[in-house]
Design an enzyme around this catalytic site. Structure first.
Site, PDB file in Angstrom:
ATOM      1  N   CYS A 100     -52.996  89.922  58.620  1.00  0.00           N
ATOM      2  CA  CYS A 100     -53.048  90.348  57.208  1.00  0.00           C
ATOM      3  C   CYS A 100     -51.771  91.094  56.821  1.00  0.00           C
ATOM      4  O   CYS A 100     -51.537  92.211  57.284  1.00  0.00           O
ATOM      5  CB  CYS A 100     -54.289  91.217  57.009  1.00  0.00           C
ATOM      6  SG  CYS A 100     -54.343  92.105  55.452  1.00  0.00           S
ATOM      7  N   CYS A 147     -52.274  94.486  55.107  1.00  0.00           N
ATOM      8  CA  CYS A 147     -52.760  95.454  56.105  1.00  0.00           C
ATOM      9  C   CYS A 147     -51.584  96.062  56.857  1.00  0.00           C
ATOM     10  O   CYS A 147     -51.568  97.264  57.123  1.00  0.00           O
ATOM     11  CB  CYS A 147     -53.701  94.784  57.105  1.00  0.00           C
ATOM     12  SG  CYS A 147     -55.192  94.057  56.390  1.00  0.00           S
TER      13      CYS A 147
END
Length: 102
Positions: free
Chosen positions: A27, A30
């Site tokens: 991600c 993230c």
């Protein structure tokens, strides 16, 4: 602090505000949020605890809290869920959100 399906509930029991970071290695947002969260945790160590949940490794926790998008931050106070955010954000926004939940 890394959470697993077996130790998660115990990590929520804290006098401090517990911020649970749902993330994954693949991600991009993230990876942008994680260092900011680490920095804020260090600066506010007396007030907050950050718990990291890799959604690929702890899918039971992600399902329990209906995590549909990552990064998602859940804010727990005295073991109760009090707030949530979805998506990356600048450090100032993160700090404001934490302050609002202290």
């Amino acid at each position: 602090m890394i959470a697993t399906n077996t130790n998660f509930d115990g990590l929520l029991e804290s006098e401090k505000l517990v911020i649970v970071d749902f993330w994954a290695t693949w991600c991009g947002p993230c990876r942008m949020l994680s260092p900011l969260l680490d920095e804020v945790e260090e600066e506010m160590a007396d007030k907050i605890t950050v718990v990291k949940v890799n959604v690929d490794d702890a899918d039971e926790i992600a399902m329990r809290y209906r995590i549909m998008s990552i990064p998602t931050l859940l804010f727990f106070k005295n073991g109760a869920l009090v707030d949530r955010t979805v998506g990356a954000m600048p450090k100032s926004t993160l700090v404001d959100k934490i302050q609002a939940n202290l």
